[in-house]
Design an enzyme around this catalytic site. Sequence first.
Site, PDB file in Angstrom:
ATOM      1  N   TYR A  41       0.830  -1.202   0.000  1.00  0.00           N
ATOM      2  CA  TYR A  41       0.000   0.000   0.000  1.00  0.00           C
ATOM      3  C   TYR A  41       0.865   1.252   0.000  1.00  0.00           C
ATOM      4  CZ  TYR A  41      -3.133   3.620   1.811  1.00  0.00           C
ATOM      5  OH  TYR A  41      -3.847   4.779   1.984  1.00  0.00           O
ATOM      6  N   ASP A  56      -0.114  15.444   5.809  1.00  0.00           N
ATOM      7  CA  ASP A  56      -1.222  15.024   4.956  1.00  0.00           C
ATOM      8  C   ASP A  56      -2.396  15.991   5.159  1.00  0.00           C
ATOM      9  OD1 ASP A  56      -2.949  13.624   3.362  1.00  0.00           O
ATOM     10  OD2 ASP A  56      -3.244  11.967   4.743  1.00  0.00           O
ATOM     11  N   ASP A  83      -3.083   5.441  -2.481  1.00  0.00           N
ATOM     12  CA  ASP A  83      -3.980   6.483  -1.989  1.00  0.00           C
ATOM     13  C   ASP A  83      -4.175   7.510  -3.105  1.00  0.00           C
ATOM     14  OD1 ASP A  83      -5.298   8.483  -0.603  1.00  0.00           O
ATOM     15  OD2 ASP A  83      -3.939   8.446   1.121  1.00  0.00           O
ATOM     16  N   ASP A  85      -6.387  10.114  -2.468  1.00  0.00           N
ATOM     17  CA  ASP A  85      -6.989  11.223  -1.728  1.00  0.00           C
ATOM     18  C   ASP A  85      -8.465  11.400  -2.112  1.00  0.00           C
ATOM     19  OD1 ASP A  85      -4.659  11.795  -0.247  1.00  0.00           O
ATOM     20  OD2 ASP A  85      -3.797  12.805  -1.971  1.00  0.00           O
ATOM     21  N   HIS A 110      -7.720   4.010  -3.683  1.00  0.00           N
ATOM     22  CA  HIS A 110      -8.932   4.386  -2.953  1.00  0.00           C
ATOM     23  C   HIS A 110      -9.137   5.894  -3.078  1.00  0.00           C
ATOM     24  CE1 HIS A 110      -7.024   6.110   0.689  1.00  0.00           C
ATOM     25  NE2 HIS A 110      -6.261   5.033   0.761  1.00  0.00           N
ATOM     26  N   GLU A 112     -11.658   9.074  -1.528  1.00  0.00           N
ATOM     27  CA  GLU A 112     -12.491   9.417  -0.378  1.00  0.00           C
ATOM     28  C   GLU A 112     -13.439  10.569  -0.708  1.00  0.00           C
ATOM     29  OE1 GLU A 112      -9.094  12.282   1.622  1.00  0.00           O
ATOM     30  OE2 GLU A 112      -8.877  10.114   1.514  1.00  0.00           O
ATOM     31  N   CYS A 120      -5.483  14.196   6.761  1.00  0.00           N
ATOM     32  CA  CYS A 120      -5.389  12.834   7.286  1.00  0.00           C
ATOM     33  C   CYS A 120      -6.706  12.419   7.911  1.00  0.00           C
ATOM     34  CB  CYS A 120      -4.256  12.758   8.307  1.00  0.00           C
ATOM     35  SG  CYS A 120      -4.228  11.225   9.257  1.00  0.00           S
ATOM     36  N   ARG A 157     -13.874   5.200  -0.216  1.00  0.00           N
ATOM     37  CA  ARG A 157     -13.738   5.486   1.218  1.00  0.00           C
ATOM     38  C   ARG A 157     -14.639   6.647   1.620  1.00  0.00           C
ATOM     39  NH1 ARG A 157      -8.042   7.702   3.854  1.00  0.00           N
ATOM     40  NH2 ARG A 157      -8.981   9.496   4.927  1.00  0.00           N
ATOM     41  N   GLU A 189     -13.651   4.928   7.050  1.00  0.00           N
ATOM     42  CA  GLU A 189     -12.528   5.435   7.830  1.00  0.00           C
ATOM     43  C   GLU A 189     -12.982   5.797   9.241  1.00  0.00           C
ATOM     44  OE1 GLU A 189      -9.567   5.373   8.444  1.00  0.00           O
ATOM     45  OE2 GLU A 189      -8.513   6.935   7.308  1.00  0.00           O
ATOM     46  N   ASN A 211      -8.499   0.239   8.084  1.00  0.00           N
ATOM     47  CA  ASN A 211      -7.291   1.059   8.105  1.00  0.00           C
ATOM     48  C   ASN A 211      -6.695   0.999   9.500  1.00  0.00           C
ATOM     49  OD1 ASN A 211      -5.521   2.684   6.667  1.00  0.00           O
ATOM     50  ND2 ASN A 211      -6.529   4.580   7.263  1.00  0.00           N
TER      51      ASN A 211
END
Length: 313
Positions: A41, A56, A83, A85, A110, A112, A120, A157, A189, A211
Amino acid sequence: MTEYGAALRDHLDSDGMLVCPGVHDPLTAAVADAVGFETIYMTGYGTSLSKIGYPDAGFITMPEMIDNAANIQERIGVPLIADADNGYGNATNVVRTVREYIKAGVGGIHIEDQTFPKRCGHTKGRQVIPREEAVGKIAAAADTRDERGEEFVLIARTDARGTGGGSLDEAIGRVNAFLDAGADVAFVEGPTDEAELRRIGDAVDGPLVYNFVGDLGSSPYVDLSSLEDWGFDVVLFPIAATLSTIANAYADLSAFADDPVAAMRDIDDAFNETPVGSLHEFSGFPEVVEWERAYLPDEEQEKYEGSLGDDVE
């Protein structure tokens, strides 16, 4: 461009949980690959911190993330989950984001539902876009996957649980809507305890990601066997290599400040105890020598005769 996506789908379809250590660059990825993980990952937090030196919090851009993901996937022989974002914009931006990650050759990403700038998923102050807009972004990502690389894995996500007044019901509703829109895997998340994890496993109609952030965030430490019993299929340890790098570098450099020669000897000894071989072997110098022998004129091989340095053949 779908080779690693197909491999990742095979892992998801097989029995057992997929455990993915988080890495932040090709070097840490190469170490994880040498250890023998089936999937790796790419952390957004670690990428931002290691590549541009910022947390982040929405500072890193899509091209920087794509570049890092492509270099990591090139260096390893197993699928990379990256990721992506919040897709770096609205649904139309997501189209390009997915196209670029597919071109980079990674196994999956992924995306989100945070607003821009994102942050983050385990810090305060997160916000999410309206559910309808979020579903549209996932639908755009799914359609782009189907058009450009159908084996590519799309993980959707939601950060709705961690926003001000966010509820688990809203988070579950969102990821189920994301699955209906074409996502392959759901990712809630920030569940806060084991009861919430069990509820997610019962209520989400599709494969699930957990996660595992440890002390960095709000999600609990839990046994992998329990997660598997509750219906989770993938566990990400996103910040593992980044925290390890910081902790070990701090310890080694603190010793180096006291006695550089002794510390360097200890660092050499620790490296030599690993099974990766010499640094030159691990980094790929033998392959470079093979390329030279295969493609360069014979006189180019003479540079090795009588030269000093470690043998890289």
